[in-house]
Motif scaffolding. Sequence first.
Motif, mmCIF file in Angstrom:
data_model
loop_
_atom_site.group_PDB
_atom_site.id
_atom_site.type_symbol
_atom_site.label_atom_id
_atom_site.label_comp_id
_atom_site.label_asym_id
_atom_site.label_seq_id
_atom_site.Cartn_x
_atom_site.Cartn_y
_atom_site.Cartn_z
ATOM 1 N N PRO A 122 -39.946 33.654 -60.566
ATOM 2 C CA PRO A 122 -39.188 33.734 -60.898
ATOM 3 C C PRO A 122 -37.854 35.026 -60.356
ATOM 4 N N ARG A 123 -36.748 35.500 -60.043
ATOM 5 C CA ARG A 123 -36.038 36.611 -59.387
ATOM 6 C C ARG A 123 -35.848 37.719 -60.313
ATOM 7 N N ALA A 124 -36.228 38.505 -59.626
ATOM 8 C CA ALA A 124 -35.882 39.879 -60.071
ATOM 9 C C ALA A 124 -34.947 40.143 -59.092
ATOM 10 N N VAL A 125 -34.033 40.751 -60.215
ATOM 11 C CA VAL A 125 -32.632 41.562 -59.039
ATOM 12 C C VAL A 125 -32.399 42.346 -58.386
ATOM 13 N N ARG A 126 -33.487 43.432 -59.065
ATOM 14 C CA ARG A 126 -33.713 44.616 -58.206
ATOM 15 C C ARG A 126 -34.046 45.308 -56.846
ATOM 16 N N ALA A 127 -35.901 44.307 -57.423
ATOM 17 C CA ALA A 127 -36.640 43.873 -56.283
ATOM 18 C C ALA A 127 -36.163 43.019 -54.958
ATOM 19 N N GLU A 128 -35.367 41.732 -55.252
ATOM 20 C CA GLU A 128 -33.822 40.868 -54.378
ATOM 21 C C GLU A 128 -33.047 41.979 -53.914
ATOM 22 N N LYS A 129 -32.446 42.811 -53.945
ATOM 23 C CA LYS A 129 -31.577 43.934 -53.338
ATOM 24 C C LYS A 129 -32.253 44.400 -52.689
ATOM 25 N N LYS A 130 -32.830 45.775 -53.198
ATOM 26 C CA LYS A 130 -34.140 46.867 -52.534
ATOM 27 C C LYS A 130 -34.449 45.943 -51.371
ATOM 28 N N TRP A 131 -34.585 44.263 -51.103
ATOM 29 C CA TRP A 131 -35.512 43.560 -49.781
ATOM 30 C C TRP A 131 -34.444 43.501 -48.625
#
Length: 687
Positions: A114-123
Amino acid sequence: MRSGVVARVLIDNPLPQLDHLFDYGVPEALAGDIRVGQRVKVPFRSGGRIIDAYVIELVDPAGADDSFSGTLSDIDSLVSTAAVLTPDVYELARRIADRGAGSAIDVVRLAVPPRAVRAEKKWLAAQADAAAAEPEPEPAPSSDPVASPAVPSAEPVLPGLSGYTDAVVAGALDPDGRVAMTAVPRLVQTPSGAWVGHWALTMAELAARTLAGGRSALLAVPDFRDQEQLLAALHALLPAEQISRFDARQTTTERYSAFLACLGPEPRVVVGNRSVVYAPASALGLIALWDDGDPLYAESLAPYANARDVALIRQGLSGSALVLLGHARSIEAQRLVEIGWLHELAPERFSRPNIIATAQQGQPDEHAQAARIPSLAWREAKDGLGRGPVLVQVASPGYAPVVACASCREAARCAHCQGPLGQNAPGAAPSCRWCGAIAANWTCGTCGGHALRTVRIGAGRTAEELGRAFPGALVVVADGENPILSVSAKPALVIATRGAEPVAAGGYAAVLLLDGERMLGRESLRVAEDALRWWSNAAVLAAPGAPVILAGVGGALASALGTWQQAQWAGREFADRRALRFPPAVRTASVTAAPGVLDGALAELRELDGVDILGPVPAPPAGPGAAASDGLMRAIVRFDYAAGAEVARRLRAAIVAVASSRRRPPKGGAFRPAPTLRVRFDDPEIF
């Protein structure tokens, strides 16, 4: 305005009739951002409904479906610029779904967390920074045939740990190599002081050599106990930034961050449980499974693919090496060895554990032979406590998992759901093992008695009895409710359920394997295989030369353990199953439906060669405590591997036909659900 590009997407919808790619137009505003593997939102049907989807292909309109003459709907929006579904993982998902008559999106849900928005933006920010800082490309290398680029050393960081010849290790890592590897049966200590099974260092060394060659490695283990040992071994060989961890104990953000790290071009070692075989590692060079016979590798969600089967398919797609490592060989691995798909690899030389089977000691006293803890085991436990910790493996957790009427010996049942009653602690009121109801005023339905007697002794009751027998000894209970990963070298009685045994520093001074007859009394085709695997993994935890007492079990199984010839036993077991057409000599599928629907689903299978159908019979309950499947019937389809693709295709067609048969009720009418048709390939419960 449309860009002219057509996107083929896989929509996130559970309906089996929608398990194919849909064409959508790409708006001009998204043309520069859309890439394969991204999450998007698309309109579906009418009423402004918007659903999630993955971009699988981007094609020129000339390559789209010529039979469609209408106007394509446009992609509604781009969820994220991160391409999370790589082409190779989608191809794997498609193969797994087709093999098990399932839907590709069900496999994708397992593969992509499942998508984790904060982790994705950081990556994404880190990826952008790395791209901005990328140096100018270096000049092309010289064409001089003598000159060659430097190749990282593939020597192990910790020499002498493998226990195998260099030829064996090289054979395990050959491109497109597939091996069944026997683990060295002993414990070793890492430089950090942690004690781990030698198998963990073997897997870590194979992964380190793969990484040194510029390729990634996927390492799968059954549970967190094995994972901690493997991580300890890996950290002794590799820097932490080259290791990714996947497991159910991680938060959504942690798991998604680990997943995103695997999308980069750098080779990595990825460690996890059964879902790690879907990890999107680049330049895959090795897939290794520890103890592939463990039932925890069986996926509980449709299409129920076992991690071993996923690894076999992915190895074929990627051309990586495949290693199935274990102390005891699964029957599935033995079949692959016998048909030449896997090659056998064994350590150069090793000392096997000191196994003593009490049933083969020729004791004249029948009572001593029938005792749960024979006199020999008592003596070895007493002597072992003078040197260090003693491991006692038992079959069941809890205090008294099963109780019965003290008068008529009838098993005590719950008044609410008829589940078995047990006791969680001494003096506690019995409670149901299925629904949890407390039976404070229990009355036997057969004789009217109220007193209970213990039928099965669990880890808690065993700890209480041994604590009284060895006053002053420290007693430790390790089970599902009390997870303990390791114990010190100090004297202690460690009571552990099968599979939950802690690792002792330097090994146990003695190991007692109790409840063997009870383990073998379970109704299952795999019971002997499982028991041999449980005993083998526990025996390895003993210190060199320490006694390992197998209580109450004799015959071929005890001999295989005592002589450490698990592979030979697996060969004899597979020969028996082949003669009887039992799995894994053949494949099976359970098909459950109402009688009329079931007959239709099975009709086209009867004409196939190499296929036979057992049943139908009334379908069993879905699980412990569940109500009986009202009116449903179940048939078992047994077929040769060569017929597997056609059986899956025809059953999938039946599933789609049944799912599409639902019609909207007339105005004011009641909702009518679609008929039930459940299919599970390689169902572990049917035998």
